[in-house]
Motif scaffolding. Sequence first.
Motif, PDB file in Angstrom:
ATOM      1  N   GLY A 157      -2.904  -6.255  -1.794  1.00  0.00           N
ATOM      2  CA  GLY A 157      -2.992  -6.940  -3.245  1.00  0.00           C
ATOM      3  C   GLY A 157      -4.460  -7.158  -3.664  1.00  0.00           C
ATOM      4  O   GLY A 157      -5.169  -6.239  -3.229  1.00  0.00           O
ATOM      5  N   PRO A 175     -13.747  -6.499  -3.308  1.00  0.00           N
ATOM      6  CA  PRO A 175     -15.142  -5.722  -2.934  1.00  0.00           C
ATOM      7  C   PRO A 175     -15.617  -4.768  -4.041  1.00  0.00           C
ATOM      8  O   PRO A 175     -16.609  -4.316  -4.095  1.00  0.00           O
ATOM      9  N   THR A 228      -9.715 -11.421  -8.070  1.00  0.00           N
ATOM     10  CA  THR A 228      -8.460 -11.830  -7.571  1.00  0.00           C
ATOM     11  C   THR A 228      -7.649 -12.916  -8.543  1.00  0.00           C
ATOM     12  O   THR A 228      -8.353 -13.088  -9.418  1.00  0.00           O
ATOM     13  N   PHE A 229      -6.512 -12.995  -8.355  1.00  0.00           N
ATOM     14  CA  PHE A 229      -5.737 -13.875  -9.317  1.00  0.00           C
ATOM     15  C   PHE A 229      -5.839 -15.304  -8.897  1.00  0.00           C
ATOM     16  O   PHE A 229      -5.863 -16.231  -9.471  1.00  0.00           O
ATOM     17  N   ARG A 230      -5.853 -15.467  -7.443  1.00  0.00           N
ATOM     18  CA  ARG A 230      -5.829 -17.018  -6.918  1.00  0.00           C
ATOM     19  C   ARG A 230      -6.927 -17.036  -6.132  1.00  0.00           C
ATOM     20  O   ARG A 230      -7.840 -16.082  -5.658  1.00  0.00           O
ATOM     21  N   TRP A 265      -6.192 -16.645 -12.690  1.00  0.00           N
ATOM     22  CA  TRP A 265      -5.506 -17.580 -13.102  1.00  0.00           C
ATOM     23  C   TRP A 265      -6.018 -19.002 -13.321  1.00  0.00           C
ATOM     24  O   TRP A 265      -5.509 -20.035 -13.748  1.00  0.00           O
ATOM     25  N   GLN A 277       0.268  -4.127  -5.178  1.00  0.00           N
ATOM     26  CA  GLN A 277       0.510  -5.010  -6.243  1.00  0.00           C
ATOM     27  C   GLN A 277      -0.364  -4.727  -7.187  1.00  0.00           C
ATOM     28  O   GLN A 277      -0.272  -5.158  -8.262  1.00  0.00           O
ATOM     29  N   ASN A 278      -1.351  -4.171  -6.865  1.00  0.00           N
ATOM     30  CA  ASN A 278      -2.710  -3.919  -7.827  1.00  0.00           C
ATOM     31  C   ASN A 278      -2.133  -2.833  -8.803  1.00  0.00           C
ATOM     32  O   ASN A 278      -1.588  -1.745  -8.769  1.00  0.00           O
ATOM     33  N   GLY A 329      -5.047  -8.193   1.973  1.00  0.00           N
ATOM     34  CA  GLY A 329      -5.823  -8.616   0.744  1.00  0.00           C
ATOM     35  C   GLY A 329      -4.710  -9.344  -0.219  1.00  0.00           C
ATOM     36  O   GLY A 329      -4.825  -9.129  -1.571  1.00  0.00           O
ATOM     37  N   SER A 389      -2.333 -12.797  -1.006  1.00  0.00           N
ATOM     38  CA  SER A 389      -1.709 -14.013  -0.771  1.00  0.00           C
ATOM     39  C   SER A 389      -0.317 -14.316  -0.495  1.00  0.00           C
ATOM     40  O   SER A 389       0.048 -15.197  -0.032  1.00  0.00           O
ATOM     41  N   LEU A 390       0.200 -13.105  -0.679  1.00  0.00           N
ATOM     42  CA  LEU A 390       1.622 -12.923  -0.185  1.00  0.00           C
ATOM     43  C   LEU A 390       2.641 -14.145  -0.701  1.00  0.00           C
ATOM     44  O   LEU A 390       3.342 -14.780  -0.102  1.00  0.00           O
ATOM     45  N   GLU A 411      -7.790 -15.698   3.420  1.00  0.00           N
ATOM     46  CA  GLU A 411      -7.306 -16.950   3.509  1.00  0.00           C
ATOM     47  C   GLU A 411      -5.889 -16.899   4.470  1.00  0.00           C
ATOM     48  O   GLU A 411      -5.253 -15.608   4.383  1.00  0.00           O
ATOM     49  N   ASP A 414     -13.305  -9.971   5.571  1.00  0.00           N
ATOM     50  CA  ASP A 414     -13.472  -8.993   4.745  1.00  0.00           C
ATOM     51  C   ASP A 414     -12.667  -7.661   5.002  1.00  0.00           C
ATOM     52  O   ASP A 414     -12.945  -7.233   6.010  1.00  0.00           O
TER      53      ASP A 414
END
Length: 262
Positions: A21, A27, A32-34, A40, A100-101, A204, A206-207, A232, A247
Amino acid sequence: DDLVRLADAIETAETAVAVTGAGISAPSGVPTFRGDDGVWDRFDEGQFSYGRFRRDPEGFWADRVDLQRELFDGEYAPNAAHEALAELGRDGHLDAILTQNTDGLHGDAAESVLDRPTDESGGDEPPIVELHGNARRVRCADCGKRIAAEPIFDRAADGNLPPTCDCGGTYRPDVVLFGEQLPGAVIQRARSLARESDVFLAIGSSLVVEPAASLPRLAASSGATLGIVNLEPTPCDGVADVIRRDDVVEVLPELRSLVEAP
Ligand code: OAD
């Protein structure tokens, strides 16, 4: 330790699959989105829905130009994490990368690691399945023709909205928009790869977005060793065998170095 266990599992696995993701491209400078400074927070997902594209293609494109600039600002290149996965693939230790990228960086890493364009391949590298499409292309919503996105985004940025194809149809990003289903064949392929895998890596992400969100659980319940690398916690941590909250550019090269080259 844990990473040695994961490396051993990869070495002995018949089928190893990774889902990635936005965190793997962070890096490289792609936001990222979240999470921290996520896209977002600054944009509303609803601006980029399929319904909006249909209803208000001009407004959709005006906002999409801003999003594209935010995501893919200037030069961005694959990082050590993309390269580690590409090397595992080249060495026969990874059978598919589901991403997903939409940034195309897995493909760039594969080309640099294999030192040749992947579309002229002998077919020996693992497939990269772009679950959400590729933002470097647009396609005509009517005739389906696909072309490079950059000149179309330039046209749109100059106020030519919405950009249209020779056939008269409207171009759209060649990505899955909100409110749109992924092609059924793509979902089926991802699910069967997850089911077949002996090792499944979630990297990478958030699933929280389907279908990627259910793949780790599906793999784990089909007997795979599940490894998660993400800064996270994720909703799948409870079923993971190995979790590293570090990372990706630290963990993946280390993991790759622990897996013996053939
Ligand atoms: P998210 O932005 O939801 O999650 C990225 C994850 O990466 C976060 O949990 C971060 O903690 C983690 N992360 C960030 N930098 C990292 C680093 N250097 N090393 C390790 N982890 C790091 O991104 P996705 O899960 O990819 O959909 O989001 C899924 C989908 O939601 C996207 O494909 C997009 C979005 O809406 C569409 O556009 C259809």
